[in-house]
Design an enzyme around this catalytic site. Structure first.
Site, short mmCIF file in Angstrom:
data_model
loop_
_atom_site.label_atom_id
_atom_site.label_comp_id
_atom_site.label_asym_id
_atom_site.label_seq_id
_atom_site.Cartn_x
_atom_site.Cartn_y
_atom_site.Cartn_z
CB SER A 57 81.63 36.45 142.22
OG SER A 57 80.95 35.23 142.00
CE1 TYR A 75 75.24 22.54 149.74
CE2 TYR A 75 73.63 21.98 151.44
CZ TYR A 75 74.44 22.92 150.81
OH TYR A 75 74.45 24.23 151.25
P1 NAP Z 1 75.90 30.73 145.34
O1 NAP Z 1 75.17 32.00 145.14
O2 NAP Z 1 75.78 29.65 144.32
O3 NAP Z 1 77.45 31.09 145.60
C1 NAP Z 1 78.42 30.09 145.71
C2 NAP Z 1 79.70 30.63 145.13
O4 NAP Z 1 80.75 29.63 145.20
C3 NAP Z 1 79.55 30.98 143.65
O5 NAP Z 1 80.10 32.24 143.40
C4 NAP Z 1 80.34 29.89 142.97
O6 NAP Z 1 80.87 30.25 141.71
C5 NAP Z 1 81.43 29.66 143.98
N1 NAP Z 1 82.16 28.44 143.67
C6 NAP Z 1 81.65 27.25 143.23
N2 NAP Z 1 82.64 26.38 143.00
C7 NAP Z 1 83.80 27.01 143.31
C8 NAP Z 1 85.15 26.63 143.27
N3 NAP Z 1 85.53 25.42 142.89
N4 NAP Z 1 86.10 27.54 143.65
C9 NAP Z 1 85.74 28.79 144.03
N5 NAP Z 1 84.46 29.20 144.08
C10 NAP Z 1 83.49 28.32 143.72
O7 NAP Z 1 75.46 30.06 146.71
P2 NAP Z 1 75.13 30.69 148.15
O8 NAP Z 1 73.72 30.38 148.41
O9 NAP Z 1 75.60 32.08 148.28
O10 NAP Z 1 75.99 29.71 149.05
C11 NAP Z 1 77.15 30.10 149.76
C12 NAP Z 1 77.47 29.04 150.79
O11 NAP Z 1 76.36 28.94 151.70
C13 NAP Z 1 77.65 27.64 150.20
O12 NAP Z 1 78.67 26.96 150.89
C14 NAP Z 1 76.32 26.98 150.46
O13 NAP Z 1 76.42 25.58 150.52
C15 NAP Z 1 75.95 27.59 151.79
N6 NAP Z 1 74.53 27.52 152.11
C16 NAP Z 1 73.60 28.19 151.34
C17 NAP Z 1 72.26 28.09 151.68
C18 NAP Z 1 71.19 28.81 150.91
O14 NAP Z 1 70.00 28.61 151.22
N7 NAP Z 1 71.50 29.63 149.93
C19 NAP Z 1 71.86 27.31 152.78
C20 NAP Z 1 72.82 26.65 153.52
C21 NAP Z 1 74.15 26.78 153.19
P3 NAP Z 1 80.01 29.79 140.41
O15 NAP Z 1 78.92 30.79 140.29
O16 NAP Z 1 81.01 29.83 139.31
O17 NAP Z 1 79.52 28.39 140.65
#
Ligand code: NAP
Length: 247
Positions: free
Chosen positions: A11, A155
């Site tokens: 989302s 994490y």
């Molecule tokens: P984000 O904007 O917080 O998006 C994560 C999404 O996962 C949110 O929509 C969240 O919903 C959803 N989620 C959380 N718990 C869930 C559950 N139990 N079931 C289904 N959906 C769930 O984070 P992002 O930065 O886009 O991260 C996406 C991925 O990339 C993650 O795996 C993260 O660890 C990885 N990552 C990100 C970074 C970075 O710098 N941003 C770096 C390395 C890796 P809610 O909003 O309701 O929580």
């Protein structure tokens, strides 16, 4: 028949960018949202953006940390689109803190989503893909899982675990023509990193040779390549997309 991609946590942030990119590549998109709130606060917009590319798209509510919820979601996606050709395990959370002060609840919450969530989804979708004798699974890990990161004991452990699951699944599912890879982002501008203080962001930026943070679209581009026919002989790999930060 158009192929279908299921993206967890789609989302907002990286998941939303992946959905839009794969839609522009012609995939029908199943946008997993954690709850009705995420459908309203982003999921519906992602669906509209995907449909504007001429493909079909729909939100599917499901909690990746819950085994039965994942089973129901996978069944619903299969019923709606007929196939699941790409699974992107993207959903993830952080609950940062130094090890000396980390609570059991902080550890368990992150493990449930980031680690067990990948098992839950892969377990159910791999059955569909094995019967199809084709598929691509792409797991979003992190450079924290490869190199560690102070304050992210929970994490980084889960993200290292995702690498292990990626390698084993690549070996087990390869004979059924299923590729399994991971993408390890560095510091990407999303709601997950927006919460960091300016000091934390400055410290992170100082370690990025390219001199800027990454964009969600730059992670989506790597995922789209791994989901494409061009990457058909790549499996069991972790592609780092971090502006040379972890080099
Ligand atoms: P984000 O904007 O917080 O998006 C994560 C999404 O996962 C949110 O929509 C969240 O919903 C959803 N989620 C959380 N718990 C869930 C559950 N139990 N079931 C289904 N959906 C769930 O984070 P992002 O930065 O886009 O991260 C996406 C991925 O990339 C993650 O795996 C993260 O660890 C990885 N990552 C990100 C970074 C970075 O710098 N941003 C770096 C390395 C890796 P809610 O909003 O309701 O929580």
């Amino acid at each position: 028949m158009a192929k279908t991609a299921l993206i967890t946590g789609a989302s907002q942030g990286i998941g939303a960018a992946i959905g839009k990119k794969l839609a522009s590549d012609g995939f029908n998109i199943a946008v997993n949202c954690y709850s009705e709130r995420e459908v309203e606060n982003g999921g519906n917009q992602v669906v509209e953006a995907c449909r504007s590319c001429g493909v079909e798209a729909e939100c599917f509510i499901g909690d990746v940390s819950n085994f039965d919820s994942c089973a129901e979601m996978v069944k619903a996606v299969k019923a709606r689109f007929g196939t699941i050709d790409v699974l992107v395990n993207n959903a993830g959370i952080t609950k940062d803190g130094l090890l000396a002060r980390m609570s059991e609840a902080q550890f368990d919450a992150v493990a449930a989503v980031n680690f067990k969530g990948v098992f839950n989804m892969t377990r159910h979708v791999s059955g569909v893909m094995m019967r199809q004798r084709s598929g691509h699974i792409i797991n979003i890990t992190s450079v924290a899982g490869l190199y560690g990161n102070p304050g992210q004991f929970n994490y980084s452990a889960t993200k290292a675990g995702v690498v292990g699951m990626t390698l084993t699944a690549a070996k087990e599912l390869g004979p059924r023509n299923i590729t399994v890879n991971a993408v390890a982002p560095g510091f990407i501008e999303t709601p997950m990193t927006d919460v960091l203080t300016d000091e934390q962001k400055a410290a992170a930026l100082s370690s990025v040779p390219l001199g800027r943070f990454g964009k969600p679209e730059e992670i989506a581009a790597a995922v789209a390549f791994l989901a494409s026919d061009a990457a058909g002989y790549i499996s069991g790999q972790v592609i780092v997309v971090d502006g040379a930060m972890s080099m």
